[in-house]
Design a protein around this motif. Structure first.
Motif, PDB file in Angstrom:
ATOM      1  N   SER A   1      62.507  40.423  87.215  1.00  0.00           N
ATOM      2  CA  SER A   1      61.331  41.244  87.490  1.00  0.00           C
ATOM      3  C   SER A   1      61.629  42.167  88.666  1.00  0.00           C
ATOM      4  CB  SER A   1      60.140  40.331  87.828  1.00  0.00           C
ATOM      5  OG  SER A   1      58.967  41.078  88.024  1.00  0.00           O
TER       6      SER A   1
ATOM      7  N   SER B   1      58.902  41.861  77.217  1.00  0.00           N
ATOM      8  CA  SER B   1      58.715  42.288  78.602  1.00  0.00           C
ATOM      9  C   SER B   1      57.232  42.388  78.903  1.00  0.00           C
ATOM     10  CB  SER B   1      59.365  43.657  78.843  1.00  0.00           C
ATOM     11  OG  SER B   1      60.757  43.554  78.939  1.00  0.00           O
TER      12      SER B   1
ATOM     13  N   VAL C   1      54.830  44.659  81.410  1.00  0.00           N
ATOM     14  CA  VAL C   1      54.712  45.747  82.369  1.00  0.00           C
ATOM     15  C   VAL C   1      53.338  45.617  83.011  1.00  0.00           C
ATOM     16  CG1 VAL C   1      54.595  48.252  82.675  1.00  0.00           C
ATOM     17  CG2 VAL C   1      56.315  47.256  81.146  1.00  0.00           C
TER      18      VAL C   1
ATOM     19  N   SER D   1      47.967  44.602  82.674  1.00  0.00           N
ATOM     20  CA  SER D   1      49.341  44.353  82.241  1.00  0.00           C
ATOM     21  C   SER D   1      49.415  44.398  80.722  1.00  0.00           C
ATOM     22  CB  SER D   1      49.853  43.014  82.764  1.00  0.00           C
ATOM     23  OG  SER D   1      49.141  41.945  82.184  1.00  0.00           O
TER      24      SER D   1
ATOM     25  N   TRP E   1      57.999  45.585  86.215  1.00  0.00           N
ATOM     26  CA  TRP E   1      58.542  45.359  84.878  1.00  0.00           C
ATOM     27  C   TRP E   1      59.177  43.978  84.930  1.00  0.00           C
ATOM     28  CZ3 TRP E   1      59.317  49.373  80.952  1.00  0.00           C
ATOM     29  CH2 TRP E   1      59.885  48.881  79.776  1.00  0.00           C
TER      30      TRP E   1
END
Length: 120
Positions: free
Chosen positions: A59, A77, A79, A86, A105
């Motif tokens: 991260s 993933s 973000v 998110s 990220w």
């Protein structure tokens, strides 16, 4: 407007020498993510790019001054935006990140994406 090259075919990954990198040390939030990028296109002015990017888990903090279109090819993933929102991103997800986006990220499972970047 006349373009010097009106169409650019992107090479297969086998035809591109990959570049290895990582987030800046002061941006890493957890883990030790490693990036591999296959940049298949760069405009003559150096402001537009297209290719494929892969990251191992970890991260890091992101601060966008560029515009980016992404399509996740594999992995997972998350973000996160500094405002608390998110997005969990998986294969098939397509999205745009606008200049001014700040957040994180997090690669949960090794993630590969196609990208198009336009610098200011």
């Amino acid at each position: 407007m006349t373009l010097s090259t009106p169409l650019s075919l992107l090479a297969d990954l086998d035809g591109i020498t990959p570049e290895t990198g990582a987030p800046a040390a002061d941006r890493i939030l957890s883990g030790a993510p490693v990036f591999i990028s296959w940049n298949g296109y760069e405009s003559p002015d150096g402001k537009r790019f297209a290719g494929t990017w892969r990251s191992t888990p970890g991260s890091w903090r992101i601060v966008y001054d560029e515009w980016e279109y992404c399509e996740i090819l594999e992995g997972e993933s998350i973000v996160g935006h500094d405002d608390g929102r998110s997005w969990t991103l998986k294969a098939g997800d397509r999205f745009v990140i606008e200049p001014g986006f700040q957040g994180s990220w997090t690669v949960v499972a090794a993630t590969t994406k196609r990208y198009v970047v336009i610098l200011p």
